[in-house]
Write an enzyme that holds these catalytic residues in place. Structure first.
Site, short mmCIF file in Angstrom:
data_model
loop_
_atom_site.label_atom_id
_atom_site.label_comp_id
_atom_site.label_asym_id
_atom_site.label_seq_id
_atom_site.Cartn_x
_atom_site.Cartn_y
_atom_site.Cartn_z
N HIS A 74 33.33 31.94 38.72
CA HIS A 74 33.00 33.10 39.58
C HIS A 74 32.08 34.09 38.85
O HIS A 74 32.21 35.30 39.00
CB HIS A 74 34.28 33.75 40.12
CG HIS A 74 35.20 34.34 39.09
ND1 HIS A 74 36.56 34.34 39.23
CD2 HIS A 74 34.96 34.99 37.92
CE1 HIS A 74 37.10 34.95 38.19
NE2 HIS A 74 36.16 35.35 37.38
N GLU A 103 40.82 32.54 31.76
CA GLU A 103 40.73 32.51 33.23
C GLU A 103 41.06 31.11 33.79
O GLU A 103 41.43 30.97 34.95
CB GLU A 103 39.32 32.90 33.70
CG GLU A 103 38.99 34.36 33.47
CD GLU A 103 37.64 34.76 34.07
OE1 GLU A 103 37.37 35.96 34.07
OE2 GLU A 103 36.86 33.88 34.50
#
Ligand SMILES: [Fe+2]
Length: 315
Positions: free
Chosen positions: A12, A243
Site C-alpha cells: 500500500h 506490516e
C-alpha cells in the site's frame, strides 16, 4: 450463507497513490508497477465480490499516538478519505457494510478477539491505495464497486500483534462471515509491506529473497509464517517489514489449500518492494477444498473419554 472466496495481498505504498492522483501512471517508472495489476483488475471485474474486507494499518490519520487499538473494525456506513497532509485523496467515500461488520464484531469478540469497534473513521492510503490497485482509478464523485469493511491493525507502535494472533483472527473472521445469513461473496485483502525501511541507517533496505519466500509460503505453507517472531521481520524485512503480519489475517481467513491465481513482485516503488498475490479458495466440494479443521476443545475430549470409560465399565 456468506463465504470468503479469495484473499488478496497487496502493498500500500503511499507514492503509488500520489502517482495515481497526479496522473503519473503512464510514466515508465510507474507503468512498471501499474502494469503488474492489470490482470488483477480484470480478475476483480470478473469476480465481482459483494463485499471486501480490507486489512490495513492506519498511518496516524484516524488514530494518533494517544489511542492505539491493536485491531479496529470499521462498522460505520461510510468512511471518508483522510487528509494525510495534502488534502484527502480524490477517491470516492468508502461505503461500509454495517450489518456484516457488526456481525463480525460480535462473532470474533465472543471468540475472544477483543476488537475496537469504530463507528466513525477516516481511512488513509493504507486502505485506498490497494483498492485503487485492484478496483482501478475511480472518480471521487462515483462509487467503489462494492461495500468495504476496514480492519485497521497496529503495526506502527510496539508491540504489534504476532503473526500467529493475526492468522487466528483471520480464522475467526472466516467463521464470522460463514455464520452471516445473507448469501454474500466476500474477498479479504491483506495489505502493507513487503520489505522496507523508511528511516535510520538501513533506510531503503529491500530483501527480495525474503519477500519471495514469504509469498511462496503464504501460498503453500502458511504455518511456516505464523511462527516468525517480530525480530526476524525487523532484521530481514526492515523496520516497516512488520506490516507483513497483516497478510496473515487474510491467509488465516482462507482454506488450508488454495489456488494461487496471480502473483506480481517488483522493486522498487518509492523505497519499498511491491508485492501482490491473489489466492482463491477452491469451490466447495472440489478436491482439497476442505475448510480448516476446528480444534476440539479439551473439555469435549475429556467428556468423551469419561463417557467411553463408563460404557466400558458397564459392558
Ligand atoms: Fe504502511
Amino acid at each position: 450463507m456468506a463465504r470468503i472466496i479469495a484473499g488478496i495481498g497487496s502493498s500500500h505504498v503511499p507514492a503509488i497513490g500520489a502517482a495515481i492522483d497526479n496522473g503519473k501512471t503512464e510514466e515508465p517508472y510507474w507503468k512498471r508497477v501499474f502494469s503488474g495489476f492489470e490482470k488483477s483488475q480484470e480478475w476483480m471485474r470478473e469476480t465481482k465480490p459483494d463485499v471486501a474486507i480490507v486489512v490495513y494499518n492506519d498511518h496516524a490519520s484516524a488514530f494518533s499516538v494517544d489511542i492505539i487499538p491493536t485491531f479496529a473494525l470499521g462498522c460505520a456506513a461510510e468512511f471518508p478519505p483522510a487528509d494525510e497532509g495534502w488534502g484527502p485523496r480524490p477517491v470516492p467515500v468508502v461505503q461500509g457494510h454495517p450489518a456484516l461488520a457488526s456481525h463480525i464484531a460480535q462473532s470474533v469478540i465472543l471468540d475472544e478477539f477483543d476488537l475496537t469497534i469504530c463507528n466513525k473513521m477516516e481511512v488513509d492510503h493504507g486502505m485506498t491505495v490497494p483498492m485503487n490497485l485492484l478496483f482501478g482509478q475511480i472518480d471521487k464523485n462515483s462509487h467503489w464497486p462494492c461495500p468495504v469493511i476496514p480492519l485497521a491493525v497496529n503495526v506502527v507502535m510496539y508491540p504489534p500483534p504476532t503473526g500467529h494472533r493475526c492468522f487466528m483472527l483471520g480464522r475467526a473472521i472466516r467463521k464470522a462471515v460463514e455464520s452471516f445469513p445473507d448469501d454474500l461473496r466476500v474477498v479479504i485483502f491483506g495489505t502493507g509491506g513487503l520489505s522496507h525501511q523508511i528511516s535510520g541507517p538501513r533506510a531503503g533496505l529491500i530483501n527480495s529473497k525474503w519477500d519471495k519466500a514469504f509469498l511462496d509460503n503464504l501460498s503453500k505453507d502458511p504455518q511456516k509464517l505464523v511462527k516468525i517472531p517480530h525480530v526476524d521481520y525487523m532484521r530481514e524485512a526492515g523496520a516497516e517489514g512488520i506490516e507483513m503480519v497483516m497478510w496473515l489475517i487474510m491467509r488465516g481467513a482462507l482454506d488450508d489449500k488454495v489456488d494461487e491465481v496471480y502473483r506480481f513482485y517488483t522493486v522498487p516503488a518509492s523505497n519499498t518492494a511491491v508485492g501482490h498475490i491473489i489466492l482463491a479458495n477452491r469451490p466447495r466440494g472440489a478436491k482439497g477444498s476442505k475448510a480448516p479443521r476446528k480444534p476440539k476443545p479439551a473439555a469435549r475430549h475429556k467428556r468423551a473419554a469419561a463417557r467411553a470409560k463408563v460404557e466400558r465399565i458397564r459392558s
